[in-house]
Motif scaffolding. Structure first.
Motif, PDB file in Angstrom:
ATOM      1  N   ALA A   1     -87.299 -52.066 -36.466  1.00  0.00           N
ATOM      2  CA  ALA A   1     -87.957 -52.598 -36.815  1.00  0.00           C
ATOM      3  C   ALA A   1     -87.670 -54.525 -37.432  1.00  0.00           C
ATOM      4  O   ALA A   1     -87.879 -54.653 -39.152  1.00  0.00           O
ATOM      5  CB  ALA A   1     -88.333 -51.422 -38.161  1.00  0.00           C
TER       6      ALA A   1
ATOM      7  N   THR B   1     -83.203 -47.825 -40.677  1.00  0.00           N
ATOM      8  CA  THR B   1     -83.441 -47.731 -41.996  1.00  0.00           C
ATOM      9  C   THR B   1     -84.861 -47.778 -42.362  1.00  0.00           C
ATOM     10  O   THR B   1     -85.408 -48.555 -41.645  1.00  0.00           O
ATOM     11  CB  THR B   1     -82.721 -48.871 -42.740  1.00  0.00           C
TER      12      THR B   1
ATOM     13  N   THR C   1     -83.511 -52.051 -30.934  1.00  0.00           N
ATOM     14  CA  THR C   1     -82.824 -52.275 -31.841  1.00  0.00           C
ATOM     15  C   THR C   1     -81.627 -53.351 -31.290  1.00  0.00           C
ATOM     16  O   THR C   1     -81.829 -53.378 -29.886  1.00  0.00           O
ATOM     17  CB  THR C   1     -82.261 -51.185 -32.058  1.00  0.00           C
TER      18      THR C   1
HETATM   19  P1  ATR Z   1     -83.883 -58.963 -33.874  1.00  0.00           P
HETATM   20  O1  ATR Z   1     -84.418 -60.018 -34.381  1.00  0.00           O
HETATM   21  O2  ATR Z   1     -83.222 -59.093 -32.344  1.00  0.00           O
HETATM   22  O3  ATR Z   1     -85.024 -58.189 -34.411  1.00  0.00           O
HETATM   23  P2  ATR Z   1     -82.880 -57.784 -36.554  1.00  0.00           P
HETATM   24  O4  ATR Z   1     -84.073 -58.282 -37.268  1.00  0.00           O
HETATM   25  O5  ATR Z   1     -81.636 -57.885 -36.167  1.00  0.00           O
HETATM   26  O6  ATR Z   1     -82.646 -59.049 -35.004  1.00  0.00           O
HETATM   27  O7  ATR Z   1     -82.877 -56.513 -35.879  1.00  0.00           O
HETATM   28  C1  ATR Z   1     -82.127 -55.352 -35.550  1.00  0.00           C
HETATM   29  C2  ATR Z   1     -82.967 -54.556 -35.563  1.00  0.00           C
HETATM   30  O8  ATR Z   1     -82.249 -53.031 -34.973  1.00  0.00           O
HETATM   31  C3  ATR Z   1     -83.703 -53.567 -36.910  1.00  0.00           C
HETATM   32  O9  ATR Z   1     -84.068 -52.419 -36.117  1.00  0.00           O
HETATM   33  C4  ATR Z   1     -81.600 -52.860 -37.439  1.00  0.00           C
HETATM   34  O10 ATR Z   1     -82.004 -51.589 -38.011  1.00  0.00           O
HETATM   35  P3  ATR Z   1     -82.418 -51.253 -39.400  1.00  0.00           P
HETATM   36  O11 ATR Z   1     -82.970 -51.991 -39.596  1.00  0.00           O
HETATM   37  O12 ATR Z   1     -81.537 -49.952 -39.863  1.00  0.00           O
HETATM   38  O13 ATR Z   1     -80.653 -52.364 -40.084  1.00  0.00           O
HETATM   39  C5  ATR Z   1     -81.445 -52.195 -35.922  1.00  0.00           C
HETATM   40  N1  ATR Z   1     -80.030 -51.706 -35.829  1.00  0.00           N
HETATM   41  C6  ATR Z   1     -78.542 -52.621 -35.590  1.00  0.00           C
HETATM   42  N2  ATR Z   1     -77.625 -52.063 -35.731  1.00  0.00           N
HETATM   43  C7  ATR Z   1     -78.151 -51.248 -35.280  1.00  0.00           C
HETATM   44  C8  ATR Z   1     -77.374 -49.870 -35.413  1.00  0.00           C
HETATM   45  N3  ATR Z   1     -76.267 -49.198 -35.007  1.00  0.00           N
HETATM   46  N4  ATR Z   1     -78.030 -48.527 -34.935  1.00  0.00           N
HETATM   47  C9  ATR Z   1     -79.850 -47.863 -34.990  1.00  0.00           C
HETATM   48  N5  ATR Z   1     -79.681 -49.362 -35.595  1.00  0.00           N
HETATM   49  C10 ATR Z   1     -79.354 -50.752 -35.678  1.00  0.00           C
END
Ligand code: ATR
Length: 273
Positions: free
Chosen positions: A127, A152, A192
Motif C-alpha cells: 500500500a 500495516t 511490496t
Molecule cells: P514504493 O514506492 O516502492 O511503493 P513504499 O511506499 O516504501 O515503496 O512501500 C513499500 C510497501 O512494501 C509498503 O506496502 C510496505 O508495507 P507497510 O505499509 O507495512 O510499510 C511493504 N513492505 C516493506 N517491507 C515489507 C516487509 N518486510 N513485509 C511486508 N511488507 C513490506
C-alpha cells in the motif's frame, strides 16, 4: 537539435533508466543524452535549480522525491494529480510540467499481452507509493474489486479509501490473512518491496491456477521467489521489468512526441541485468 535528460534520486547508482533511454536515442538517431544524478533527500530544491540552469529538457524522478517534487511543478498533468506523485517532468523555457507514467507503465504489459482487466477480482499486496498508481490503473480499466493486503493495516485502509473515491470496490486486510489463501483472485500483484533482497514470497500462492495473472513489480532479481512460486503453478506471469519498461516508453513519448522504439529499449534493459 541536441537535448538533455536525466533521472534524479537517491540511491541512483544502479538505475537502468540511462541504459534504456540512451538505447532509444541511438535507435531513433536522436542527438540526446540521459544522465543519472544523485540528489539526496533534503536537497531537491537546489537540485531542481541546477537542472533548470543547465536547461535540461526533461527528467525522471525516483525514490525518495516522487511526492515532494509535486511542490516544484508549474503545471500538473491529470495522471500526476490523480496519483499525487510525479515521476516524469518536461522543462519548456523554465516551466516545469509533471506527469506520472507509472500507471500507464503498469498497464502496458496487460495491453501488450491482450490480458483483460475489466470485471476481474484483484489482490494487491502492498500500500505504498507504487501501489497507489496501480490502484488508479485498476480503477481506469474497471476491475470489479480490489483487496488491498498490507503489513500495516492503516496504510491499506487509506489506499482503499482512495480506491473507493475513484469508484473501485475495495477492501483492506492484513497481509497475513492471505498468506496461504490467495485463491479466488484473477490477478495478484506484489507491490511490496519484498523480494528485492532475495526474500521469500510474501504469500504462498497456494490455490492459484494457470488462469491466474501474477505480477511482481520487484524487478531485481528478475525471477523473485514470488515469480518462481507462480511459475510452479503455471500461472500467467508479468515481470517487474515490464512495468519499468512501460513507464520509460511513456516518458520517451511525452518528451519526444513520437512512438518509442520498444524492442531496442527492452533489449537495453535486459542487457543491464
Ligand atoms: P514504493 O514506492 O516502492 O511503493 P513504499 O511506499 O516504501 O515503496 O512501500 C513499500 C510497501 O512494501 C509498503 O506496502 C510496505 O508495507 P507497510 O505499509 O507495512 O510499510 C511493504 N513492505 C516493506 N517491507 C515489507 C516487509 N518486510 N513485509 C511486508 N511488507 C513490506
Amino acid at each position: 537539435m541536441s537535448k538533455s535528460f536525466a533521472v534524479i534520486g537517491d540511491p541512483i547508482d544502479h538505475s537502468l533508466s540511462p541504459n534504456i533511454h540512451s538505447a532509444a536515442f541511438r535507435e531513433m538517431n536522436l542527438d540526446s543524452s540521459y544522465i543519472a544524478y544523485r540528489i539526496p533527500k533534503g536537497e531537491l530544491e537546489e537540485g531542481i535549480e541546477g537542472l533548470k540552469k543547465i536547461k535540461i529538457d526533461g527528467f525522471n524522478i525516483t525514490i525518495p522525491h516522487k511526492i515532494e517534487m509535486m511542490k516544484y511543478l508549474d503545471k500538473i498533468d491529470e495522471s500526476c494529480s490523480l496519483i499525487g506523485a510525479v515521476n516524469t517532468v518536461t522543462n519548456t523555457n523554465g516551466i516545469l510540467k509533471g506527469y506520472n507514467t507509472d500507471m500507464d507503465g503498469f498497464l502496458e504489459p496487460f495491453k501488450k499481452k491482450k490480458l483483460n482487466i475489466a470485471n476481474t477480482k484483484v489482490l494487491l499486496l502492498g500500500a505504498g507509493g507504487a501501489a497507489r498508481a496501480i490502484v488508479a490503473g485498476f480503477a481506469k480499466e474497471k476491475a470489479s474489486s480490489i483487496t488491498i493486503a498490507n503489513r500495516t493495516l492503516e496504510n491499506a485502509k487509506n489506499l482503499s479509501e482512495f480506491a473507493k473515491k475513484i469508484r473501485l470496490n475495495a477492501n483492506a486486510i492484513k497481509i497475513e490473512e492471505v498468506k496461504d489463501t490467495a485463491k479466488n483472485f484473477d490477478i495478484i500483484v506484489n507491490a511490496t518491496s519484498v523480494g528485492l533482497k532475495d526474500e521469500s514470497s510474501p504469500i504462498s500462492l497456494e490455490g492459484i491456477n494457470e488462469k491466474t495473472i501474477v505480477y511482481d513489480i520487484v524487478y531485481i532479481p528478475i525471477n523473485t521467489d514470488f515469480i518462481k512460486k507462480a511459475k510452479e503453478k503455471n500461472a500467467i506471469i508479468i515481470y517487474g521489468y515490464e512495468m519499468l519498461l512501460g513507464q520509460a516508453v511513456r516518458a520517451f513519448e511525452i518528451w519526444h512526441d513520437m512512438e518509442a522504439p520498444y524492442s531496442a529499449m527492452k533489449k537495453a534493459l535486459l542487457g543491464g541485468f
